[in-house]
Design a protein around this motif. Sequence first.
Motif, PDB file in Angstrom:
ATOM      1  N   ARG A   1      10.941  18.038  36.904  1.00 41.25           N
ATOM      2  CA  ARG A   1      12.162  17.235  36.702  1.00 41.25           C
ATOM      3  C   ARG A   1      12.524  17.133  35.228  1.00 41.25           C
ATOM      4  O   ARG A   1      13.686  17.318  34.856  1.00 41.25           O
ATOM      5  N   GLY A   2      11.564  16.844  34.407  1.00 39.88           N
ATOM      6  CA  GLY A   2      11.823  16.759  32.965  1.00 39.88           C
ATOM      7  C   GLY A   2      12.290  18.084  32.396  1.00 39.88           C
ATOM      8  O   GLY A   2      13.235  18.140  31.610  1.00 39.88           O
ATOM      9  N   ALA A   3      11.634  19.173  32.812  1.00 40.10           N
ATOM     10  CA  ALA A   3      12.042  20.508  32.359  1.00 40.10           C
ATOM     11  C   ALA A   3      13.432  20.844  32.874  1.00 40.10           C
ATOM     12  O   ALA A   3      14.227  21.472  32.173  1.00 40.10           O
ATOM     13  N   GLY A   4      13.745  20.405  34.083  1.00 43.98           N
ATOM     14  CA  GLY A   4      15.074  20.637  34.642  1.00 43.98           C
ATOM     15  C   GLY A   4      16.152  19.912  33.852  1.00 43.98           C
ATOM     16  O   GLY A   4      17.222  20.460  33.584  1.00 43.98           O
ATOM     17  N   ILE A   5      15.869  18.672  33.469  1.00 37.77           N
ATOM     18  CA  ILE A   5      16.825  17.895  32.672  1.00 37.77           C
ATOM     19  C   ILE A   5      17.047  18.558  31.313  1.00 37.77           C
ATOM     20  O   ILE A   5      18.183  18.747  30.875  1.00 37.77           O
ATOM     21  N   LEU A   6      15.950  18.923  30.649  1.00 38.98           N
ATOM     22  CA  LEU A   6      16.073  19.561  29.332  1.00 38.98           C
ATOM     23  C   LEU A   6      16.763  20.917  29.427  1.00 38.98           C
ATOM     24  O   LEU A   6      17.573  21.269  28.563  1.00 38.98           O
ATOM     25  N   SER A   7      16.482  21.665  30.484  1.00 40.85           N
ATOM     26  CA  SER A   7      17.133  22.967  30.678  1.00 40.85           C
ATOM     27  C   SER A   7      18.624  22.781  30.920  1.00 40.85           C
ATOM     28  O   SER A   7      19.450  23.535  30.391  1.00 40.85           O
ATOM     29  N   MET A   8      18.980  21.770  31.712  1.00 39.81           N
ATOM     30  CA  MET A   8      20.382  21.481  31.972  1.00 39.81           C
ATOM     31  C   MET A   8      21.095  21.153  30.656  1.00 39.81           C
ATOM     32  O   MET A   8      22.192  21.660  30.388  1.00 39.81           O
ATOM     33  N   LEU A   9      20.477  20.319  29.837  1.00 40.51           N
ATOM     34  CA  LEU A   9      21.066  19.978  28.536  1.00 40.51           C
ATOM     35  C   LEU A   9      21.217  21.207  27.652  1.00 40.51           C
ATOM     36  O   LEU A   9      22.236  21.370  26.967  1.00 40.51           O
ATOM     37  N   LEU A  10      20.228  22.095  27.673  1.00 38.80           N
ATOM     38  CA  LEU A  10      20.281  23.322  26.879  1.00 38.80           C
ATOM     39  C   LEU A  10      21.451  24.202  27.323  1.00 38.80           C
ATOM     40  O   LEU A  10      22.230  24.682  26.492  1.00 38.80           O
ATOM     41  N   PHE A  11      21.609  24.398  28.633  1.00 40.70           N
ATOM     42  CA  PHE A  11      22.724  25.202  29.131  1.00 40.70           C
ATOM     43  C   PHE A  11      24.066  24.556  28.797  1.00 40.70           C
ATOM     44  O   PHE A  11      25.044  25.255  28.479  1.00 40.70           O
ATOM     45  N   LEU A  12      24.138  23.227  28.853  1.00 40.36           N
ATOM     46  CA  LEU A  12      25.384  22.546  28.502  1.00 40.36           C
ATOM     47  C   LEU A  12      25.691  22.669  27.010  1.00 40.36           C
ATOM     48  O   LEU A  12      26.854  22.833  26.622  1.00 40.36           O
ATOM     49  N   ILE A  13      24.662  22.621  26.181  1.00 41.12           N
ATOM     50  CA  ILE A  13      24.855  22.833  24.738  1.00 41.12           C
ATOM     51  C   ILE A  13      25.392  24.234  24.489  1.00 41.12           C
ATOM     52  O   ILE A  13      26.308  24.431  23.684  1.00 41.12           O
ATOM     53  N   PHE A  14      24.826  25.229  25.190  1.00 41.49           N
ATOM     54  CA  PHE A  14      25.320  26.597  25.050  1.00 41.49           C
ATOM     55  C   PHE A  14      26.789  26.679  25.464  1.00 41.49           C
ATOM     56  O   PHE A  14      27.593  27.329  24.802  1.00 41.49           O
ATOM     57  N   ALA A  15      27.151  26.025  26.575  1.00 45.22           N
ATOM     58  CA  ALA A  15      28.537  26.051  27.050  1.00 45.22           C
ATOM     59  C   ALA A  15      29.478  25.399  26.038  1.00 45.22           C
ATOM     60  O   ALA A  15      30.577  25.917  25.774  1.00 45.22           O
ATOM     61  N   VAL A  16      29.051  24.290  25.448  1.00 46.52           N
ATOM     62  CA  VAL A  16      29.878  23.604  24.441  1.00 46.52           C
ATOM     63  C   VAL A  16      30.034  24.472  23.197  1.00 46.52           C
ATOM     64  O   VAL A  16      31.145  24.598  22.651  1.00 46.52           O
ATOM     65  N   ALA A  17      28.957  25.098  22.744  1.00 46.29           N
ATOM     66  CA  ALA A  17      29.030  25.960  21.560  1.00 46.29           C
ATOM     67  C   ALA A  17      29.966  27.145  21.802  1.00 46.29           C
ATOM     68  O   ALA A  17      30.785  27.496  20.939  1.00 46.29           O
ATOM     69  N   LEU A  18      29.853  27.753  22.982  1.00 44.77           N
ATOM     70  CA  LEU A  18      30.736  28.876  23.313  1.00 44.77           C
ATOM     71  C   LEU A  18      32.194  28.432  23.419  1.00 44.77           C
ATOM     72  O   LEU A  18      33.096  29.116  22.921  1.00 44.77           O
ATOM     73  N   THR A  19      32.420  27.298  24.058  1.00 43.42           N
ATOM     74  CA  THR A  19      33.778  26.767  24.182  1.00 43.42           C
ATOM     75  C   THR A  19      34.368  26.489  22.808  1.00 43.42           C
ATOM     76  O   THR A  19      35.530  26.831  22.531  1.00 43.42           O
ATOM     77  N   ASN A  20      33.579  25.894  21.937  1.00 41.51           N
ATOM     78  CA  ASN A  20      34.012  25.620  20.571  1.00 41.51           C
ATOM     79  C   ASN A  20      34.397  26.917  19.857  1.00 41.51           C
ATOM     80  O   ASN A  20      35.437  26.993  19.200  1.00 41.51           O
ATOM     81  N   ALA A  21      33.561  27.949  19.984  1.00 40.34           N
ATOM     82  CA  ALA A  21      33.840  29.234  19.333  1.00 40.34           C
ATOM     83  C   ALA A  21      35.106  29.878  19.898  1.00 40.34           C
ATOM     84  O   ALA A  21      35.916  30.449  19.154  1.00 40.34           O
ATOM     85  N   LEU A  22      35.298  29.775  21.209  1.00 40.84           N
ATOM     86  CA  LEU A  22      36.488  30.355  21.827  1.00 40.84           C
ATOM     87  C   LEU A  22      37.754  29.607  21.406  1.00 40.84           C
ATOM     88  O   LEU A  22      38.775  30.229  21.108  1.00 40.84           O
ATOM     89  N   TRP A  23      37.702  28.275  21.377  1.00 45.45           N
ATOM     90  CA  TRP A  23      38.865  27.491  20.969  1.00 45.45           C
ATOM     91  C   TRP A  23      39.225  27.730  19.501  1.00 45.45           C
ATOM     92  O   TRP A  23      40.386  27.736  19.141  1.00 45.45           O
ATOM     93  N   ARG A  24      38.196  27.897  18.679  1.00 54.01           N
ATOM     94  CA  ARG A  24      38.434  28.134  17.252  1.00 54.01           C
ATOM     95  C   ARG A  24      38.746  29.599  16.966  1.00 54.01           C
ATOM     96  O   ARG A  24      39.030  29.951  15.828  1.00 54.01           O
ATOM     97  N   GLU A  25      38.681  30.433  17.998  1.00 47.59           N
ATOM     98  CA  GLU A  25      38.961  31.868  17.899  1.00 47.59           C
ATOM     99  C   GLU A  25      38.112  32.530  16.812  1.00 47.59           C
ATOM    100  O   GLU A  25      38.594  33.349  16.029  1.00 47.59           O
ATOM    101  N   LEU A  26      36.821  32.176  16.797  1.00 44.72           N
ATOM    102  CA  LEU A  26      35.901  32.786  15.846  1.00 44.72           C
ATOM    103  C   LEU A  26      35.611  34.225  16.258  1.00 44.72           C
ATOM    104  O   LEU A  26      35.538  34.534  17.444  1.00 44.72           O
ATOM    105  N   THR A  27      35.434  35.077  15.289  1.00 46.46           N
ATOM    106  CA  THR A  27      35.072  36.464  15.565  1.00 46.46           C
ATOM    107  C   THR A  27      33.552  36.541  15.605  1.00 46.46           C
ATOM    108  O   THR A  27      32.892  36.522  14.562  1.00 46.46           O
ATOM    109  N   ILE A  28      33.016  36.612  16.814  1.00 46.94           N
ATOM    110  CA  ILE A  28      31.573  36.675  17.017  1.00 46.94           C
ATOM    111  C   ILE A  28      31.284  37.908  17.858  1.00 46.94           C
ATOM    112  O   ILE A  28      31.774  38.026  18.987  1.00 46.94           O
ATOM    113  N   ALA A  29      30.533  38.849  17.281  1.00 50.09           N
ATOM    114  CA  ALA A  29      30.260  40.108  17.977  1.00 50.09           C
ATOM    115  C   ALA A  29      29.265  39.929  19.118  1.00 50.09           C
ATOM    116  O   ALA A  29      29.357  40.583  20.147  1.00 50.09           O
TER     117      ALA A  29
END
Length: 162
Positions: free
Chosen positions: A73-101
């Motif tokens: 359960r603890g690993a599941g919670i931390l993994s969920m947070l990690l995936f959500l952080i990745f989604a937020v970082a990607l969304t931020n990069a897409l909205w800012r139209e950063l050039t990331i290869a």
Amino acid sequence: MKIPLILVTLLRVVLGAILLFAGITKLMGFSIFITNVDSYQMLPIGLVKPISYLIVSAEITLGIVLIIGYFSRGAGILSMLLFLIFAVALTNALWRELTIADCGCGNFLFSLLDLMGLTISNEPNWKIVFVDIVLAASCLGVVSSTQQGYGLDSLIQKEQLN
């Protein structure tokens, strides 16, 4: 929520494998991964390397823990947070139209999706955001299950009952 033991186990192991292999892939090309993290322009330069170490360490550790079924359960919670952080970082990069290869998120999951005809580029895109959200929701399935499937958690619990 009552999910069959084998399904919870399979979900937990697949999520763990995704994280473990993602972490190993990043570790094998760590200098490239540091560059990828820096390209998101979300961290002060002094935090890029420590955060990169933290991400790789978290992915490998959470992957192993989920696979063996310990503290699920603890690993599941931390993994969920990690995936959500990745989604937020990607969304931020897409909205800012950063050039990331390279988003730094390519792993064996993308290879599996390629085999199924669902090609996902390593450049940041909305498909990857969607995949991260689906993975986070899958972690929620592990967390909210009344039983954690087959693994060390169930063995320890069984021993404590005896």
